[in-house]
Design an enzyme around this catalytic site. Structure first.
Site, PDB file in Angstrom:
ATOM      1  N   SER A   1      -6.741  62.200  22.267  1.00 35.81           N
ATOM      2  CA  SER A   1      -6.637  60.768  22.582  1.00 35.81           C
ATOM      3  C   SER A   1      -7.883  59.955  22.222  1.00 35.81           C
ATOM      4  CB  SER A   1      -6.327  60.571  24.053  1.00 35.81           C
ATOM      5  OG  SER A   1      -5.007  60.971  24.306  1.00 35.81           O
TER       6      SER A   1
ATOM      7  N   LYS B   1      -7.284  57.210  19.835  1.00 36.54           N
ATOM      8  CA  LYS B   1      -6.539  55.983  20.169  1.00 36.54           C
ATOM      9  C   LYS B   1      -7.318  54.690  19.883  1.00 36.54           C
ATOM     10  CE  LYS B   1      -3.177  58.132  23.154  1.00 36.54           C
ATOM     11  NZ  LYS B   1      -3.082  59.003  24.311  1.00 36.54           N
TER      12      LYS B   1
ATOM     13  N   TYR C   1       1.104  60.267  14.423  1.00 34.76           N
ATOM     14  CA  TYR C   1       0.376  60.353  15.702  1.00 34.76           C
ATOM     15  C   TYR C   1      -0.180  61.765  15.932  1.00 34.76           C
ATOM     16  CZ  TYR C   1      -0.356  60.603  20.756  1.00 34.76           C
ATOM     17  OH  TYR C   1      -0.904  60.829  21.998  1.00 34.76           O
TER      18      TYR C   1
ATOM     19  N   TYR D   1      -7.546  56.719  31.684  1.00 37.34           N
ATOM     20  CA  TYR D   1      -6.221  56.732  32.347  1.00 37.34           C
ATOM     21  C   TYR D   1      -6.331  56.386  33.829  1.00 37.34           C
ATOM     22  CZ  TYR D   1      -5.666  59.171  28.008  1.00 37.34           C
ATOM     23  OH  TYR D   1      -5.714  59.499  26.699  1.00 37.34           O
TER      24      TYR D   1
ATOM     25  N   VAL E   1      -7.724  65.294  25.443  1.00 39.63           N
ATOM     26  CA  VAL E   1      -7.512  66.621  26.035  1.00 39.63           C
ATOM     27  C   VAL E   1      -8.158  67.749  25.223  1.00 39.63           C
ATOM     28  CG1 VAL E   1      -5.433  66.024  27.355  1.00 39.63           C
ATOM     29  CG2 VAL E   1      -5.198  66.879  25.007  1.00 39.63           C
TER      30      VAL E   1
HETATM   31  O1  DON Z   1      -0.230  63.188  22.894  1.00 42.47           O
HETATM   32  C1  DON Z   1      -0.809  64.086  23.491  1.00 42.47           C
HETATM   33  O2  DON Z   1      -0.356  64.567  24.506  1.00 42.47           O
HETATM   34  C2  DON Z   1      -2.132  64.579  22.954  1.00 42.47           C
HETATM   35  N1  DON Z   1      -2.107  64.727  21.530  1.00 42.47           N
HETATM   36  C3  DON Z   1      -3.234  63.629  23.333  1.00 42.47           C
HETATM   37  C4  DON Z   1      -3.309  63.405  24.818  1.00 42.47           C
HETATM   38  C5  DON Z   1      -4.690  63.218  25.305  1.00 42.47           C
HETATM   39  O3  DON Z   1      -5.655  63.553  24.667  1.00 42.47           O
HETATM   40  C6  DON Z   1      -4.836  62.671  26.669  1.00 42.47           C
HETATM   41  N2  DON Z   1      -6.246  62.504  26.999  1.00 42.47           N
HETATM   42  N3  DON Z   1      -6.970  62.874  27.804  1.00 42.47           N
END
Ligand code: DON
Length: 305
Positions: A61, A64, A189, A241, A259
């Site tokens: 993320s 983003k 994405y 978040y 993540v």
């Molecule tokens: O879309 C997802 O679930 C992951 N590629 C990215 C989510 C993420 O990194 C949330 N952040 N902390």
């Protein structure tokens, strides 16, 4: 500074056991949780580092803010505001519990999954491969690192298992917020989330957002200040978040987590910071990374609040 960073990294190792590496993307479960590194990028590009600052990890993320920036550069503020708005959600990054108002009234936020998926449609390009190439080039340019590329194993792993994102994307489609084929948009994405960086890359990118679009070494204007304001404001209010309020209180500057364990921070006009520690808290934010930023903020008086 280097001594301070080394001390912070040593002190924050104790927080690692409070977290767990992400496992919902199977490939991420193989990452060693005991890693922690930091890089601070200061005036004139001066860099200070400690710990595992050279270890590569996927942006997840943390990409983003770059998807948002590319959408702003390609489609302008009005189109971005109309699609995703700026309001924080106070919910997890992959939450389903949207109000109907959020799905029709530009309240899906660029820092969460639905917002970022929708924004891929506002990147210029005939195909989603072309759109992704533009995003990768922008990321390379801001990181001053032409060798950045996709971790194919992580990309394939998420593409195979990313059914929650599929469901979120179909929900966007059902509400008329995206028109293109869901799988094409998601491919862009998932690739974006799998761009591999290290702490230095994140510190450099963060510094450009901190400098409102101006490269801290060359003084080149890379993008308009109002785009940086959009990115920084949404990072400050939703970048962590449903942990964003706590982060504002204990750290106090705009940041974006992923993540993969990375956090990119932009301390207005002063510095960019990249941290990496892959054990995550319940929000999906790096446990030891947040602690390291809190200590750095206290020691150097970096909170903007
Ligand atoms: O879309 C997802 O679930 C992951 N590629 C990215 C989510 C993420 O990194 C949330 N952040 N902390």
């Amino acid at each position: 500074m280097e001594k301070l960073l080394e001390r912070i990294i040593a002190e924050c190792r104790q927080f690692i056991p409070q977290g767990h590496v992400a496992t919902y993307i199977p490939e991420l479960a193989n990452v060693d949780p005991n890693q922690i590194g930091i890089c601070v990028n200061l005036e004139d590009g001066k860099e200070y580092t400690a710990g595992d600052f050279q270890v590569p990890f996927t942006m997840q993320s943390v990409v983003k803010p770059l998807i948002l920036l590319q959408a702003l550069m390609d489609s302008g503020i009005d189109a971005v505001r109309a699609l995703v708005g700026v309001e924080a959600t106070g919910k997890p990054f992959d939450a389903f519990n949207y109000s109907d108002q959020a799905l029709t009234g530009a309240h899906i936020n660029p820092m969460i999954n639905t917002g970022a998926i929708a924004l891929c449609t506002l990147i210029r390009g005939e195909t989603y491969e072309e759109k992704f190439s533009r995003l990768l080039e922008l990321t390379r340019r801001l990181a001053d690192n032409p060798s950045l590329c996709v971790d194919e194993a992580v990309y394939r792993s998420e593409k195979m298992t990313g059914n929650k994102n599929r469901a979120l994307a179909y929900m966007l489609k059902a509400y008329g917020m995206i028109e293109d084929p869901v799988e094409d948009i998601l491919d862009c994405y998932f690739r974006a989330c799998s761009i591999t960086v290290n702490c230095r890359d994140l510190a450099r990118i963060g510094h450009i957002f901190a400098k409102h679009g101006v490269h801290p070494e060359t003084w080149e204007h890379l993008f308009p200040a109002e785009y940086a304001r959009y990115v920084n404001a949404t990072m400050a209010t939703c970048g962590m978040y449903d942990g964003s309020g706590e982060f504002a209180l204990t750290v106090g500057f705009p940041a974006k987590s992923g993540v993969g364990g990375g956090i990119m921070s932009a301390v207005s006009q002063r510095m960019g910071i990249g941290v990496y520690a892959p054990a995550l808290d319940k929000h999906g934010n790096s446990v030891a990374g947040v602690q390291a930023l809190a200590k750095l903020s206290q020691e150097l008086g970096l909170s903007i609040y």
